[in-house]
Design an enzyme around this catalytic site. Sequence first.
Site, short mmCIF file in Angstrom:
data_model
loop_
_atom_site.label_atom_id
_atom_site.label_comp_id
_atom_site.label_asym_id
_atom_site.label_seq_id
_atom_site.Cartn_x
_atom_site.Cartn_y
_atom_site.Cartn_z
N THR A 14 0.81 -1.22 0.00
CA THR A 14 0.00 0.00 0.00
C THR A 14 0.84 1.26 0.00
O THR A 14 0.50 2.26 -0.64
CB THR A 14 -0.93 0.00 1.24
OG1 THR A 14 -1.73 -1.18 1.20
CG2 THR A 14 -1.85 1.21 1.24
N ASP A 58 2.16 -7.89 -4.05
CA ASP A 58 1.26 -7.80 -2.90
C ASP A 58 1.85 -8.71 -1.83
O ASP A 58 2.28 -9.83 -2.12
CB ASP A 58 -0.14 -8.29 -3.29
CG ASP A 58 -1.15 -8.12 -2.16
OD1 ASP A 58 -0.99 -8.82 -1.13
OD2 ASP A 58 -2.07 -7.30 -2.29
N SER A 60 0.75 -10.59 0.29
CA SER A 60 0.16 -11.92 0.43
C SER A 60 0.81 -12.92 -0.52
O SER A 60 0.71 -14.13 -0.33
CB SER A 60 -1.35 -11.87 0.15
OG SER A 60 -1.99 -11.08 1.12
N ASP A 91 0.82 -7.13 5.53
CA ASP A 91 0.26 -8.43 5.90
C ASP A 91 1.31 -9.47 6.28
O ASP A 91 1.11 -10.25 7.21
CB ASP A 91 -0.62 -8.98 4.78
CG ASP A 91 -1.97 -8.28 4.69
OD1 ASP A 91 -2.28 -7.48 5.61
OD2 ASP A 91 -2.71 -8.51 3.72
N THR A 166 4.48 -8.95 15.42
CA THR A 166 3.29 -9.63 14.89
C THR A 166 2.30 -8.57 14.44
O THR A 166 2.13 -7.56 15.13
CB THR A 166 2.64 -10.51 15.98
OG1 THR A 166 3.56 -11.52 16.38
CG2 THR A 166 1.37 -11.17 15.48
N THR A 277 3.73 -21.10 21.71
CA THR A 277 2.42 -20.74 22.23
C THR A 277 1.61 -19.98 21.19
O THR A 277 2.14 -19.18 20.43
CB THR A 277 2.51 -19.90 23.52
OG1 THR A 277 1.18 -19.50 23.91
CG2 THR A 277 3.35 -18.64 23.32
N GLN A 278 0.28 -20.25 21.16
CA GLN A 278 -0.59 -19.52 20.25
C GLN A 278 -1.03 -18.19 20.85
O GLN A 278 -1.69 -17.39 20.17
CB GLN A 278 -1.80 -20.35 19.84
CG GLN A 278 -2.68 -20.83 20.98
CD GLN A 278 -3.78 -21.78 20.49
OE1 GLN A 278 -4.94 -21.43 20.52
NE2 GLN A 278 -3.41 -22.97 20.03
N CYS A 279 -0.62 -17.92 22.09
CA CYS A 279 -0.89 -16.61 22.69
C CYS A 279 -0.01 -15.55 22.02
O CYS A 279 1.13 -15.83 21.64
CB CYS A 279 -0.59 -16.62 24.19
SG CYS A 279 -1.63 -17.77 25.12
#
Length: 341
Positions: A14, A58, A60, A91, A166, A277-279
């Site tokens: 962007t 892009d 992605s 992203d 993140t 960890t997914q936290c």
Amino acid sequence: MKKTKILLIYTGGTIGMMKDYKSGALKAFNFAKLLKNIPELNQLDCEIQSHSFETPIDSSNINTEHWVAIATTIEETYHEYDGFVVLHGSDTMSYSASALSYMLENLSKPVIFTGSQLPIGDLRTDAKENLITSIQIAALREKDKAVIQEVGLYFEYKLYRGNRTTKINAEHFEAFASLNYPALAESGVHLKVHYEYLLKPNKLKKLVVHKNLDTNVAILKLFPGFNENLLKSVLSTPNLKALIIETYGAGNAPTDQWLIDHLKNAKKNGVQVINVTQCSGGSVIMGQYETSEHLQQMQVINGKDITTEAAITKLMYLLGMDVSPKLFKTIFETPLRGEMI
């Protein structure tokens, strides 16, 4: 004194778009006319040049080949420039910044990733501030040495270590967070650098660029209802060499015997298994609860406080380096670029 030289590397995203006010359509920004379009950059005491991907990507669609292209551009121009700013879609920026941190061993110059949520020509854009401050940070020098000597990510007034970030929001300007490591610098009325958090590389070692990345890796996120067929399906992926399991909380997972048996068998067949960890924040502490003791006993690799983005790119890097299976656990659990405790 000679002016600091900064190279902008535009990959896509962007930040590189401008609105055509007649049609309302977005078109690619001409970085060759950067100073004309953003005259504020003239106030920075540095020389800015740009290099753009032939076809903007892009984020992605970013893959390992694009990471190699960025690393190669830095390698080929490393002695010509004092710092680098990589313009990238938001992203997958955390993945790219993490990957480049491993690929650029013994880096002693700033490589700052940035982007924006709105195009550079938009009325309320965040692109100008992100771009101007990223260049300013890349140009920072003290005693004729770069202040930042690592891969960083700058967004919305904060510079983070790239492999600690993140993306947390798709709409707000504050799109990124570094929940397990403090910001390296903050931009307010003054630009404040937190020197105590910066990487301090060995200046006697020369830059080594690693371009061999192995993508025979997978990520599996646990959830209530996660079943044996799903695990078997992932583990039967042809040529799979490593699996990240995103566990609950401090590294906890179901204690079903089928889970234990399949993971033991995978490890026996040479698949590296990593507990992350997914936290968003916090660390894996295997053995703290009964529901992680079984993972600790089978010598699953401890991801500690690493992000999933930094973990998957670290795997690609280490597998590409052909690290010995016997040493793999020890090396993965060792911080290489400040990506974990």
